[in-house]
Design an enzyme around this catalytic site. Sequence first.
Site, PDB file in Angstrom:
ATOM      1  N   TYR A 103       0.809  -1.227   0.000  1.00 23.92           N
ATOM      2  CA  TYR A 103       0.000   0.000   0.000  1.00 23.92           C
ATOM      3  C   TYR A 103       0.842   1.277   0.000  1.00 23.92           C
ATOM      4  O   TYR A 103       0.313   2.347   0.295  1.00 23.92           O
ATOM      5  CB  TYR A 103      -0.881   0.079   1.250  1.00 23.92           C
ATOM      6  CG  TYR A 103      -1.612  -1.174   1.636  1.00 23.92           C
ATOM      7  CD1 TYR A 103      -2.565  -1.740   0.786  1.00 23.92           C
ATOM      8  CD2 TYR A 103      -1.385  -1.782   2.869  1.00 23.92           C
ATOM      9  CE1 TYR A 103      -3.256  -2.871   1.163  1.00 23.92           C
ATOM     10  CE2 TYR A 103      -2.082  -2.912   3.253  1.00 23.92           C
ATOM     11  CZ  TYR A 103      -3.015  -3.459   2.386  1.00 23.92           C
ATOM     12  OH  TYR A 103      -3.703  -4.579   2.769  1.00 23.92           O
ATOM     13  N   CYS A 128      14.444 -11.936  -1.050  1.00 27.18           N
ATOM     14  CA  CYS A 128      15.071 -11.783  -2.359  1.00 27.18           C
ATOM     15  C   CYS A 128      14.192 -10.973  -3.281  1.00 27.18           C
ATOM     16  O   CYS A 128      13.633 -11.500  -4.248  1.00 27.18           O
ATOM     17  CB  CYS A 128      15.358 -13.159  -2.939  1.00 27.18           C
ATOM     18  SG  CYS A 128      16.718 -13.878  -2.072  1.00 27.18           S
TER      19      CYS A 128
HETATM   20  N1  LLP Z   1     -15.097  -3.691   9.532  1.00 26.02           N
HETATM   21  C1  LLP Z   1     -15.007  -4.210   8.298  1.00 26.02           C
HETATM   22  C2  LLP Z   1     -16.189  -4.735   7.644  1.00 26.02           C
HETATM   23  C3  LLP Z   1     -13.766  -4.260   7.650  1.00 26.02           C
HETATM   24  O1  LLP Z   1     -13.686  -4.781   6.440  1.00 26.02           O
HETATM   25  C4  LLP Z   1     -12.626  -3.754   8.312  1.00 26.02           C
HETATM   26  C5  LLP Z   1     -11.326  -3.807   7.663  1.00 26.02           C
HETATM   27  C6  LLP Z   1     -12.767  -3.237   9.611  1.00 26.02           C
HETATM   28  C7  LLP Z   1     -14.024  -3.217  10.191  1.00 26.02           C
HETATM   29  C8  LLP Z   1     -11.615  -2.708  10.409  1.00 26.02           C
HETATM   30  O2  LLP Z   1     -11.016  -1.613   9.821  1.00 26.02           O
HETATM   31  P1  LLP Z   1      -9.883  -0.791  10.617  1.00 26.02           P
HETATM   32  O3  LLP Z   1     -10.552  -0.099  11.785  1.00 26.02           O
HETATM   33  O4  LLP Z   1      -8.874  -1.743  11.076  1.00 26.02           O
HETATM   34  O5  LLP Z   1      -9.371   0.160   9.604  1.00 26.02           O
HETATM   35  N2  LLP Z   1      -4.864  -4.762   5.291  1.00 26.02           N
HETATM   36  C9  LLP Z   1      -5.202  -3.360   5.185  1.00 26.02           C
HETATM   37  C10 LLP Z   1      -6.497  -3.031   5.867  1.00 26.02           C
HETATM   38  C11 LLP Z   1      -7.663  -3.859   5.367  1.00 26.02           C
HETATM   39  C12 LLP Z   1      -8.889  -3.589   6.154  1.00 26.02           C
HETATM   40  C13 LLP Z   1      -9.952  -4.573   5.844  1.00 26.02           C
HETATM   41  N3  LLP Z   1     -11.143  -4.341   6.539  1.00 26.02           N
HETATM   42  C14 LLP Z   1      -4.060  -2.528   5.755  1.00 26.02           C
HETATM   43  O6  LLP Z   1      -3.082  -3.099   6.186  1.00 26.02           O
HETATM   44  O7  LLP Z   1      -4.125  -1.319   5.761  1.00 26.02           O
END
Ligand code: LLP
Length: 452
Positions: free
Chosen positions: A348, A375
């Site tokens: 990202y 790598c």
């Molecule tokens: N609720 C739903 C339906 C979601 O899909 C997500 C995150 C959350 C809550 C929680 O969101 P947060 O408060 O953590 O932003 N891998 C990515 C983030 C993907 C988030 C997916 N859904 C990253 O590392 O930034």
Amino acid sequence: MMNQKSPIDQKILSRNSSFAGGEFTVAGVKASDLVKEFGTPAFVIDEADFDARAKAFRLALENSFGQRAGTCYYAAKAFISIEIAKWVERAGLSLDVCTGGELEVALAAKFPPHRIEFHGNNKSVAEITRAIEVGVEKIVADSEIELERINAIASAKAVTQKVLIRVTPGVEAHTHQFIATAHEDVKFGFSIASGAALRAVKIGVEASNLEVVGLHFHIGSQIMGIEGFDLAIERTTAFLKRVKDELGQELNEMVIGGGFAIAYVEGDSSSDAEQVLSHLFDAVKRSAEKSAISMPRVSIEPGRAIIGPTTSTLYQVGTVKRVELDDGSRNYVAVDGGMSDNIRTSLYDAEYSAALANRISSAPSISSRVVGKHCESGDIIVRDCNLPSDVTPGDLLVTPATGAYGRSMASNYNHLPRPPVIAVRDGKARVILRRETHADLLSLEVSQEGQR
Ligand code: LLP
């Protein structure tokens, strides 16, 4: 040494971390002592900070919304383990899981199923069956096929399952495109604008064994600027009114997902729970008045904003290489982890901060890049930072704010065992998720006898 400026802005560090004693310290335990006992790389979590942030979101929801406060769910995808699930329970939050695997961790922690909400855009029959059997509170439905699937399983078991309908309000969230989720061209939810959402609510309402209790949306993650939620709230509230007028159904709950941003580098702002929730309350109240409906109960699902800032990763420096460039030079500082424990930088373009963790150096800072041992040239942990020019093999580095989507997105690329998670509280450190070993990885191998 005591009076030196912290190499990393305190607001990026967990509440009980600092460099005040001349080296990076979490809840009274020095980085060098942690590394002596647990090795590197390691995720180190400030347990009291987790408690405080989790409670702050729950209380801010309750205080801002009063009677209209729904549930504060911790989004397990940010990071979950049995211990974390126990901490979530003790802080009085509910849990959002999005796969059968996350559900099993919650159940292994004896997390009460009636406080679990089950998400996901492609839940299998087996996952839904298990969720209904153990008695999860709500399932968030994401497609018509899934509504039918949940209904069929619920009727076979002669139960009525509460569901939320996930809608896409058509909002372009200000964040990276891979973590924005509520615009039209996306795999999640039912579009309000196209009429798909209305159809889904109708299917849910008419289904024999479903009880549609409300709507859900999640506009994305690491949303810069809380105003990003306003339009989604307005459109979803207007849709609640449409559901009332056209289907005669008054849905009382609106789940507005997570996505609250945290600070990774200097200049980033973080989400203060009270401010966020009081802004959201105003937005929901305004929208409900505008649409002339009664105020829905509001629930939230923060993940990153609770766990992100509580955790730092400790690495050991292995090599240092000065690379001469047209416009200067860059110090490549290579550590013993990389994109397998932090994929966010390459996936990202995420930004992180880094600092020497085992000592405070008075050497001048130079332009540096923290890289891993994989790598791949994209194996970058911190693209641009200033580190002391005397960083040397054996030194420890810390990257703060790695609690969300760090260990949870870790891989075994190049057969690197995934790092442990160490919880520190009141001067005591303990492992809550152990380090993987080469033996763990080799234990998956299936090799035909005599074919080696
Ligand atoms: N609720 C739903 C339906 C979601 O899909 C997500 C995150 C959350 C809550 C929680 O969101 P947060 O408060 O953590 O932003 N891998 C990515 C983030 C993907 C988030 C997916 N859904 C990253 O590392 O930034």
